[in-house]
Write an enzyme that holds these catalytic residues in place. Structure first.
Site, short mmCIF file in Angstrom:
data_model
loop_
_atom_site.label_atom_id
_atom_site.label_comp_id
_atom_site.label_asym_id
_atom_site.label_seq_id
_atom_site.Cartn_x
_atom_site.Cartn_y
_atom_site.Cartn_z
N LYS A 159 4.66 6.54 19.74
CA LYS A 159 3.55 6.35 18.80
C LYS A 159 2.23 6.27 19.54
O LYS A 159 2.17 5.78 20.67
CB LYS A 159 3.74 5.04 18.02
N GLY A 165 -0.44 5.28 10.64
CA GLY A 165 -0.27 6.34 9.65
C GLY A 165 0.39 7.59 10.20
O GLY A 165 0.24 8.67 9.63
N GLU A 201 8.99 2.77 20.95
CA GLU A 201 9.79 1.77 20.25
C GLU A 201 11.18 2.33 19.97
O GLU A 201 11.32 3.55 19.81
CB GLU A 201 9.17 1.46 18.86
N HIS A 209 10.19 0.47 4.53
CA HIS A 209 8.83 0.14 4.95
C HIS A 209 8.30 -0.88 3.94
O HIS A 209 8.04 -0.55 2.79
CB HIS A 209 7.98 1.42 4.94
N GLU A 276 2.45 -4.70 8.17
CA GLU A 276 3.55 -3.76 7.89
C GLU A 276 4.79 -4.12 8.70
O GLU A 276 4.69 -4.38 9.91
CB GLU A 276 3.16 -2.34 8.28
N GLU A 288 2.75 -2.69 12.30
CA GLU A 288 1.31 -2.70 12.58
C GLU A 288 0.57 -3.50 11.54
O GLU A 288 1.15 -3.88 10.51
CB GLU A 288 0.74 -1.28 12.68
N ASN A 290 -2.90 -3.52 9.13
CA ASN A 290 -4.04 -2.76 8.61
C ASN A 290 -5.14 -3.72 8.22
O ASN A 290 -4.93 -4.63 7.41
CB ASN A 290 -3.60 -1.91 7.41
N ARG A 292 -7.85 -3.39 6.50
CA ARG A 292 -8.70 -2.86 5.42
C ARG A 292 -8.05 -3.16 4.06
O ARG A 292 -6.90 -3.61 4.02
CB ARG A 292 -8.79 -1.34 5.56
N VAL A 295 -4.95 1.73 -0.10
CA VAL A 295 -4.87 2.58 -1.29
C VAL A 295 -4.02 1.90 -2.36
O VAL A 295 -4.37 1.89 -3.54
CB VAL A 295 -4.25 3.96 -0.94
C1 MV4 Z 1 8.90 3.65 12.62
C2 MV4 Z 1 10.05 4.00 11.88
C3 MV4 Z 1 11.28 3.68 12.42
N1 MV4 Z 1 11.37 3.06 13.63
N2 MV4 Z 1 9.04 3.01 13.80
C4 MV4 Z 1 5.70 5.84 9.81
C5 MV4 Z 1 4.20 5.69 9.72
C6 MV4 Z 1 3.80 4.61 10.67
N3 MV4 Z 1 3.12 3.56 9.96
C7 MV4 Z 1 5.08 4.12 11.28
N4 MV4 Z 1 6.18 4.81 10.65
C8 MV4 Z 1 7.48 4.56 11.00
N5 MV4 Z 1 7.66 3.91 12.17
C9 MV4 Z 1 10.25 2.75 14.28
N6 MV4 Z 1 10.34 2.12 15.46
C10 MV4 Z 1 9.88 4.64 10.66
C11 MV4 Z 1 8.59 4.93 10.21
C12 MV4 Z 1 8.49 5.55 8.91
C13 MV4 Z 1 9.05 6.83 8.66
C14 MV4 Z 1 9.65 7.60 9.64
C15 MV4 Z 1 10.18 8.85 9.34
C16 MV4 Z 1 10.12 9.36 8.05
C17 MV4 Z 1 9.50 8.62 7.06
C18 MV4 Z 1 8.97 7.36 7.35
C19 MV4 Z 1 8.35 6.62 6.34
C20 MV4 Z 1 7.82 5.38 6.62
C21 MV4 Z 1 7.89 4.85 7.91
#
Ligand code: MV4
Length: 446
Positions: A159, A165, A201, A209, A276, A288, A290, A292, A295
């Protein structure tokens, strides 16, 4: 609002209107800023004053800090509300506002900067005793990173430190594919957020989520307003959100809320904010924060009956929180669909253009946040959000029936929209069960 008589809204579209409405109810005068493409926009018409800040491209208008600060000074605005997107999480902008003695409606520049560094945010969560996934700090040597990934065990996710996002994210399943993915992630991060730093990670394959809404004032009072389930996303863009989560148990909910509050305390956070988490079975991990208004804030407003934008403004005006934790009652169920100007049958290509017919649904429990009207032109310069449809029901089945009913009433002519896709999602048995994960949309669209 003794100290805030006039607020400049540094945004456009539905969120600019949302903020203007809060100001009007609080008796605060409003200044709209707009690009040359937005002369006929509703936020311009609804504000008490308006001022053009540049050409259509965001970079030269809604992201143009000198123009926006000048507009605030010319109009004598005492505060700026950044909305979401654009300058909302720009620590440099918040700092300039402070220097110019304009109140930035949000947390301190320092906190925005700290939480904007996602590796630092993880560290703060750990310091606060909030669970995080196995992972690394900010790292730039690919081979070093591969060692760490190997130790964590695949799959891992790379990441962007400056991301959020989903920008510059890469999921990796093997040592063999790691180096390539890592360097691509660095390049993407550099291009997308101007910062090549990344971190790693453990990747959870099928989590939910879940995010906790919080409000904190400048006197150390903190409350949470329950959770939102934001698992229905495509390419890290949320499509549908709901509150409360349909399948979470009360103990986990309480633990997540306590964790969010611990983090907020740790970083001296004030204003509205969102923490989150990923929820895997009954384990949750900080992802994380946010800094702000988001939406999807209306789903929380619908189940708590608390106006988050008004509270943000009151906090910025140095008032104490008007609510104690025991005043917050989660009542019923709310769902939001984001209606975008995109064609779901053609891989979601943007569908800008003139809206030749527009009819919004009504009736009990229905809220529509939009800045669109008949003959309005959706510009290709900005995001593709046409409207947010939010409904409230006594329970989830009533909310589901209501949002389906409202989607059928919604008329958007002249361009393609995601309405048909939303109707299909709402009819899906897995979605209806509440037992869906972040994998839902990928499977659904396959
Ligand atoms: C992840 C995860 C699984 N494992 N991190 C997506 C957006 C950002 N805010 C972080 N996100 C994710 N982080 C770890 N360590 C899964 C997501 C994730 C996601 C990943 C693949 C497909 C759709 C997703 C929808 C929401 C979050």
């Amino acid at each position: 609002m003794a100290v805030l008589k006039k607020i400049l809204i540094a945004n456009r579209g539905e969120v600019a209107l949302r903020i203007i409405r809060a100001c009007q109810e609080l008796g605060i005068r409003t200044v709209a800023v707009h690009s040359e493409a937005d002369v006929d926009a509703l936020h311009v018409r609804f504000a008490d004053e308006d001022i053009c800040i540049g050409p259509p491209a965001s970079q030269q208008s809604y992201l143009n800090i000198p123009s926006i600060i000048s507009a605030a000074e010319i109009t004598d605005a005492q505060a700026i509300h950044p909305g979401y997107g654009f300058l909302a999480e720009n620590a440099h902008f918040a700092e300039i506002c402070e220097t110019c003695q304009i109140k930035f409606i949000g947390p301190s520049a320092e906190t925005i900067r700290l939480m904007g560094d996602k590796a630092q945010a993880r560290k703060q969560a750990q310091l606060a005793g909030v669970p995080v996934l196995q992972g690394s700090g900010s790292i730039d040597d690919p081979k070093e990173a591969r060692k760490i990934a190997h130790q964590i065990g695949y799959p891992v996710i790379i990441k962007a430190v400056g991301g959020g996002g989903g920008k510059g994210m890469r999921i990796v399943h093997t040592d063999a594919s790691f180096l390539n993915a890592f360097m691509t992630a660095q390049a993407e991060a550099s291009a997308a957020v101007g910062n090549a730093l990344v971190y790693i990670e453990k990747f959870l394959e099928e989590p939910k989520h879940i995010e906790i809404q919080i409000l904190a004032d400048e006197y150390g009072n903190i409350i949470h307003l329950g959770e939102r389930d934001c698992s229905i996303q495509r390419r890290y863009q949320k499509l549908l959100e709901e509150s409360p989560c349909a399948v979470i148990n009360p103990e986990i909910r309480q633990k997540m809320a306590d964790a969010a509050i611990k983090l907020v305390k740790q970083v001296n956070y004030f204003s509205a904010g969102t923490v989150e988490f990923l929820l895997d079975k009954n384990n949750f991990y900080f992802m994380e924060m946010n800094t702000r208004i988001q939406v999807e804030h209306p789903v929380t407003e619908m189940v708590t009956n608390i106006d988050l934008v008004k509270e943000q403004i009151r906090i910025a005006a140095k008032e104490k929180l008007a609510y104690k934790q025991e005043d917050v009652k989660i009542c019923g169920h709310a769902i939001e669909c984001r209606l975008n100007a995109e064609d779901p049958d053609r891989d979601f290509i943007p569908s800008p253009g003139k809206i030749t017919g527009f009819n919004v649904p009504g009736g009990p429990g229905v809220r529509v946040d939009t800045a669109v009207y008949t003959n309005h032109v959706i510009s290709p310069y900005y995001d593709s959000l046409i409207a947010k449809l939010i409904v409230w029901g006594n329970d989830r089945p009533e909310a589901l029936a209501r949002i389906k009913r409202a989607l059928r009433e919604f008329v958007i002519q002249g361009i393609k929209s995601t309405i048909p896709l939303h109707i299909r999602v709402l009819r899906n048995a897995k979605f209806q069960s509440g037992n869906f994960t972040t994998r839902f949309m990928d499977n659904f669209l396959k």
